[in-house]
Motif scaffolding. Structure first.
Motif, PDB file in Angstrom:
ATOM      1  N   GLY A   1       0.823  -1.210   0.000  1.00 22.91           N
ATOM      2  CA  GLY A   1       0.000   0.000   0.000  1.00 22.91           C
ATOM      3  C   GLY A   1       0.853   1.254   0.000  1.00 22.91           C
ATOM      4  O   GLY A   1       0.563   2.226  -0.705  1.00 22.91           O
ATOM      5  N   ILE A   2       1.948   1.213   0.789  1.00 17.82           N
ATOM      6  CA  ILE A   2       2.843   2.376   0.844  1.00 17.82           C
ATOM      7  C   ILE A   2       3.542   2.552  -0.494  1.00 17.82           C
ATOM      8  O   ILE A   2       3.635   3.662  -1.020  1.00 17.82           O
ATOM      9  N   ALA A   3       4.018   1.435  -1.038  1.00 17.82           N
ATOM     10  CA  ALA A   3       4.750   1.516  -2.311  1.00 17.82           C
ATOM     11  C   ALA A   3       3.874   2.153  -3.389  1.00 17.82           C
ATOM     12  O   ALA A   3       4.317   3.038  -4.126  1.00 17.82           O
ATOM     13  N   LEU A   4       2.615   1.729  -3.460  1.00 17.69           N
ATOM     14  CA  LEU A   4       1.746   2.254  -4.516  1.00 17.69           C
ATOM     15  C   LEU A   4       1.385   3.710  -4.268  1.00 17.69           C
ATOM     16  O   LEU A   4       1.218   4.478  -5.218  1.00 17.69           O
ATOM     17  N   SER A   5       1.292   4.094  -2.993  1.00 23.35           N
ATOM     18  CA  SER A   5       1.028   5.505  -2.723  1.00 23.35           C
ATOM     19  C   SER A   5       2.241   6.350  -3.071  1.00 23.35           C
ATOM     20  O   SER A   5       2.101   7.466  -3.583  1.00 23.35           O
ATOM     21  N   LEU A   6       3.425   5.807  -2.805  1.00 23.17           N
ATOM     22  CA  LEU A   6       4.644   6.531  -3.171  1.00 23.17           C
ATOM     23  C   LEU A   6       4.707   6.739  -4.677  1.00 23.17           C
ATOM     24  O   LEU A   6       5.201   7.747  -5.171  1.00 23.17           O
ATOM     25  N   LEU A   7       4.196   5.757  -5.396  1.00 20.21           N
ATOM     26  CA  LEU A   7       4.186   5.836  -6.853  1.00 20.21           C
ATOM     27  C   LEU A   7       3.016   6.703  -7.321  1.00 20.21           C
ATOM     28  O   LEU A   7       3.139   7.490  -8.261  1.00 20.21           O
ATOM     29  N   GLY A   8       1.881   6.538  -6.628  1.00 18.22           N
ATOM     30  CA  GLY A   8       0.635   7.130  -7.108  1.00 18.22           C
ATOM     31  C   GLY A   8       0.517   8.615  -6.870  1.00 18.22           C
ATOM     32  O   GLY A   8       0.016   9.342  -7.733  1.00 18.22           O
ATOM     33  N   ALA A   9       0.966   9.072  -5.706  1.00 15.55           N
ATOM     34  CA  ALA A   9       0.780  10.490  -5.400  1.00 15.55           C
ATOM     35  C   ALA A   9       1.509  11.392  -6.389  1.00 15.55           C
ATOM     36  O   ALA A   9       0.914  12.342  -6.909  1.00 15.55           O
ATOM     37  N   PRO A  10       2.798  11.125  -6.703  1.00 11.17           N
ATOM     38  CA  PRO A  10       3.442  11.956  -7.719  1.00 11.17           C
ATOM     39  C   PRO A  10       2.735  11.852  -9.073  1.00 11.17           C
ATOM     40  O   PRO A  10       2.616  12.846  -9.805  1.00 11.17           O
ATOM     41  N   PHE A  11       2.220  10.660  -9.379  1.00  9.10           N
ATOM     42  CA  PHE A  11       1.501  10.493 -10.639  1.00  9.10           C
ATOM     43  C   PHE A  11       0.259  11.387 -10.676  1.00  9.10           C
ATOM     44  O   PHE A  11      -0.031  12.044 -11.668  1.00  9.10           O
ATOM     45  N   PHE A  12      -0.432  11.421  -9.545  1.00  7.95           N
ATOM     46  CA  PHE A  12      -1.634  12.235  -9.434  1.00  7.95           C
ATOM     47  C   PHE A  12      -1.283  13.718  -9.614  1.00  7.95           C
ATOM     48  O   PHE A  12      -1.969  14.455 -10.316  1.00  7.95           O
ATOM     49  N   LEU A  13      -0.176  14.131  -8.992  1.00  9.08           N
ATOM     50  CA  LEU A  13       0.257  15.522  -9.131  1.00  9.08           C
ATOM     51  C   LEU A  13       0.573  15.846 -10.591  1.00  9.08           C
ATOM     52  O   LEU A  13       0.200  16.900 -11.109  1.00  9.08           O
ATOM     53  N   HIS A  14       1.238  14.913 -11.247  1.00  9.21           N
ATOM     54  CA  HIS A  14       1.561  15.095 -12.659  1.00  9.21           C
ATOM     55  C   HIS A  14       0.281  15.274 -13.484  1.00  9.21           C
ATOM     56  O   HIS A  14       0.191  16.124 -14.370  1.00  9.21           O
ATOM     57  N   LEU A  15      -0.720  14.468 -13.125  1.00  6.92           N
ATOM     58  CA  LEU A  15      -2.012  14.537 -13.812  1.00  6.92           C
ATOM     59  C   LEU A  15      -2.664  15.903 -13.605  1.00  6.92           C
ATOM     60  O   LEU A  15      -3.186  16.509 -14.536  1.00  6.92           O
ATOM     61  N   LEU A  16      -2.606  16.378 -12.372  1.00  9.20           N
ATOM     62  CA  LEU A  16      -3.190  17.683 -12.059  1.00  9.20           C
ATOM     63  C   LEU A  16      -2.485  18.781 -12.840  1.00  9.20           C
ATOM     64  O   LEU A  16      -3.117  19.688 -13.377  1.00  9.20           O
ATOM     65  N   LEU A  17      -1.155  18.691 -12.907  1.00 11.67           N
ATOM     66  CA  LEU A  17      -0.405  19.717 -13.633  1.00 11.67           C
ATOM     67  C   LEU A  17      -0.786  19.716 -15.102  1.00 11.67           C
ATOM     68  O   LEU A  17      -0.938  20.765 -15.718  1.00 11.67           O
ATOM     69  N   ARG A  18      -0.975  18.506 -15.667  1.00  9.61           N
ATOM     70  CA  ARG A  18      -1.332  18.429 -17.068  1.00  9.61           C
ATOM     71  C   ARG A  18      -2.725  19.004 -17.285  1.00  9.61           C
ATOM     72  O   ARG A  18      -2.960  19.736 -18.246  1.00  9.61           O
ATOM     73  N   LEU A  19      -3.649  18.688 -16.372  1.00  7.63           N
ATOM     74  CA  LEU A  19      -4.998  19.240 -16.481  1.00  7.63           C
ATOM     75  C   LEU A  19      -4.963  20.754 -16.384  1.00  7.63           C
ATOM     76  O   LEU A  19      -5.665  21.456 -17.092  1.00  7.63           O
ATOM     77  N   ARG A  20      -4.112  21.261 -15.484  1.00  9.39           N
ATOM     78  CA  ARG A  20      -4.032  22.707 -15.312  1.00  9.39           C
ATOM     79  C   ARG A  20      -3.570  23.358 -16.603  1.00  9.39           C
ATOM     80  O   ARG A  20      -4.086  24.381 -17.031  1.00  9.39           O
ATOM     81  N   ARG A  21      -2.598  22.710 -17.248  1.00 10.37           N
ATOM     82  CA  ARG A  21      -2.099  23.264 -18.493  1.00 10.37           C
ATOM     83  C   ARG A  21      -3.184  23.246 -19.568  1.00 10.37           C
ATOM     84  O   ARG A  21      -3.319  24.168 -20.345  1.00 10.37           O
ATOM     85  N   GLU A  22      -3.989  22.175 -19.576  1.00 10.93           N
ATOM     86  CA  GLU A  22      -5.061  22.101 -20.564  1.00 10.93           C
ATOM     87  C   GLU A  22      -6.143  23.140 -20.304  1.00 10.93           C
ATOM     88  O   GLU A  22      -6.736  23.661 -21.226  1.00 10.93           O
ATOM     89  N   LEU A  23      -6.379  23.428 -19.040  1.00  6.96           N
ATOM     90  CA  LEU A  23      -7.429  24.385 -18.705  1.00  6.96           C
ATOM     91  C   LEU A  23      -6.961  25.813 -18.923  1.00  6.96           C
ATOM     92  O   LEU A  23      -7.759  26.707 -19.160  1.00  6.96           O
ATOM     93  N   ALA A  24      -5.646  26.033 -18.811  1.00  5.73           N
ATOM     94  CA  ALA A  24      -5.118  27.397 -18.905  1.00  5.73           C
ATOM     95  C   ALA A  24      -5.324  27.963 -20.303  1.00  5.73           C
ATOM     96  O   ALA A  24      -5.374  27.242 -21.273  1.00  5.73           O
TER      97      ALA A  24
END
Lengths: 320, 277
Positions: free
Chosen positions: A297-320
């Motif tokens: 669970g920890i390993a996947l969160s370590l992997l997942g949280a940065p992935f989620f942030l990357h996703l948010l950044l990409r969405l932000r760029r698309e919305l901008a």
């Protein structure tokens, strides 16, 4: 069978045997002289691999359908409050001390998941609106979370507390065939239910009004979602604790290789989820860590949280 | 040229009264078409009766809050009325299974939402969802819809890369791919420039003439309704205040009473322009 599904199946066909060989003790298939190899293989590695495949498939498919249902790429099966509900059940089994007897923990967790599903079903009402339903799910999630914290803070012994906290971190360590027999039927049933939601989710691409005009019954879709996500996620939490981010990440990996309809995402997401969890679990097993094994669970969160942030950044760029 | 549903269109110019929800529904005509009788929807529709004919372009007009979208949703079977009845070919609409209803009535909502970045062809294929037909039949219907709206060259383009006009056409192609007998559209001209508005209206008229498609549009632009509809239904405060051919219904008197705007028509029939004041 699409090319994507074939490729994922091929990858699984290669990964599964490798995963059986990897671990603290490496098994060399050409040198079967290792003592206990057969036992390690049949009683430790194989059930663990089967569980990783089952839970990964369930989480991947649940994630794909959740994103389709909420029409939102940031949606995750956890949003319905079923995983926290199941976790609350599990925590209560520790709290009462019943967790010591093998079957109680998964049973409590399944009861917790069923409770969350029943609450969702009762709240859902006849209209079948998505927004209200999702908010209700989030409230169930935070209520279950609060109750869980309460149970932890009031735990009878420090030992029970540490057991609860460790269990919540999600892992497949020391799981055996008994866990497979609990998870397999529920997960497979859940997958079958989720597949039936495919057409309705496609229609929902055009919004709720258009979906109804295409003959979709929103109430039926809601019940399919509750049952499908509840069975897959509930079974997963019951045997392995909370494993986050698989349902969020996997649909993003496969979406670019499909026509992007929700229905064409379900099977590849299940296969890719199985692959991801299997590989992640192997890596957890193999990584040399001083304090024992890295929790899945920890390993996947370590992997997942940065992935989620990357996703948010990409969405932000698309919305901008 | 203009098919007339009522031999003498009644033009009642009056502020409608609120009829109670206890209104008894009137009996329905059973000779085909999409009809509603005595439809009451709390706070939105008060006793609406209308009979729509296939092959006709009907415009539903009225000021904001008149109940246009509500009436369209009731006719599409998406909103259950408190009393009154809606029927399709003489059969009560609410007794029709949802997929059958969806096969007969295509509905184009006002929202242009497409949640995922699917291609134009995949979008149009969503219109086949009510059908359980073979892949070949589905492909032929989708092909026909794309061709009817000149979208063949854009078939592989993701919807995010379409212009507003192309997107509106792609959404309409989705409805046409379902090969409905009725097309109900809520403000299909919103967000379209003049050229695309005219092209869309011409396409819909052609479909009505050639295939007998019953077209029902909620329109805000009275000039477009005047020039392109066979029939205009004027709603005000949830009631029908006028129903008939546009030249007879959309008079300057009625516009000044219902919309509260003094106005007069310029130009010839078929090419009218509305001049306020």
């Amino acid at each position: 069978m699409t090319r994507l599904n074939t490729l994922l199946l091929l990858a699984l066909a290669v990964t599964v045997p490798l995963s059986l060989l990897a671990g603290r003790v490496w098994i060399d298939p050409f040198d079967p002289a290792l003592p206990n190899a057969a036992v390690i293989f049949a009683e430790l590695r194989l059930p663990r691999a089967v569980l990783a495949l089952l839970l990964g498939a369930g989480l991947g498919a649940a994630g794909a359908t959740m994103q389709g249902y909420l029409r939102n790429p940031l949606a995750d099966p956890g949003l319905f409050g079923i995983a926290p509900g199941a976790a609350l059940g599990a925590v209560l089994s520790f709290w009462t001390g019943w967790a010591a007897s093998g079957w109680a923990l998964p049973l409590f967790a399944l009861i917790g998941a069923a409770g969350a599903m029943a609450l969702l079903g009762a709240i859902a009402g006849r209209g079948g609106g998505v927004l209200l339903f999702t908010l209700a799910g989030m409230m169930i999630a935070s209520l279950a979370g609060a109750l869980m914290s309460l149970a932890i803070s009031l735990s009878p012994t420090p030992f029970a507390m540490s057991e609860i906290v460790t269990w919540l971190m999600g892992a497949l360590v020391d799981r055996g065939w008994a866990d497979v027999w609990i998870a397999a039927p529920l997960t497979l049933l859940g997958l079958a239910v989720l597949l039936r939601a495919g057409r309705s989710l496609d229609a929902l691409t055009l919004g709720e009004v258009a979906a109804r005009s295409l003959g979709i019954d929103p109430r039926r879709l809601q019940l399919l979602m509750i049952a499908g996500v509840g069975l897959t996620v509930g079974a997963g939490v019951a045997v392995a604790g909370i494993i986050g981010f698989v349902g969020l990440m996997v649909p993003h990996f496969v979406r670019p290789f499909t026509d992007r309809r929700p229905s064409s995402l379900i099977v590849p997401s299940a296969l890719a989820g199985a692959l991801l969890l299997l590989v992640a679990d192997c890596l957890c097993r193999v990584l040399p860590l001083a304090g024992g094994e890295l929790r899945l669970g920890i390993a996947l969160s370590l992997l997942g949280a940065p992935f989620f942030l990357h996703l948010l950044l990409r969405l932000r760029r698309e919305l901008a | 040229m203009i098919k007339q549903s009522n031999p003498t269109p009644s033009v009642r110019v009056e502020r409608s009264r609120e009829t109670g929800a206890r209104r008894v529904s009137t009996t329905l005509d059973t000779n085909g078409g999409l009809e509603c009788a005595g439809v009451v929807l709390k706070a939105r529709l008060a006793d609406v009766t209308a009979s729509l004919k296939p092959g006709e372009v009907t415009a539903i007009c009225g000021p904001n809050g008149a109940g246009k979208s509500s009436l369209l949703a009731v006719l599409a079977g998406l909103l259950a009325s408190d009393s009154g009845a809606v029927s399709l070919d003489g059969q009560p609409l609410n007794q029709l299974p949802a997929p059958k209803r969806a096969q007969a009535i295509g509905f184009l909502p006002q929202s242009a939402e497409v949640a995922w970045d699917i291609s134009v062809e995949t979008l149009a294929a969503l219109g086949r969802l009510p059908w359980r037909t073979s892949a070949a039949e589905d492909a032929a219907a989708v092909q026909g819809a794309l061709a009817a709206l000149q979208l063949e060259s854009l078939r592989d383009r993701p919807v995010s890369q379409l212009s507003g006009g192309e997107r509106a056409r792609a959404l309409l192609a989705r409805v046409l791919a379902g090969e409905p007998r009725w097309l109900l559209a809520d403000e299909p001209l919103a967000n379209l420039d003049l050229a695309h508005q005219l092209a869309l209206l011409a396409r819909l008229r052609e479909l009505a003439r050639r295939r007998g498609l019953g077209v029902v549009l909620v329109l805000h632009d009275l000039a477009q309704a005047m020039n392109h509809a066979d029939r205009v239904l004027v709603l005000d405060l949830g009631a029908v205040v006028a129903d008939g051919p546009p030249e007879m219904v959309l008079t300057a008197d009625l516009i000044s009473v219902v919309w509260g705007v003094p106005a007069r028509w310029l130009g010839e029939p078929g090419a009218r322009a509305l001049l306020p004041g």
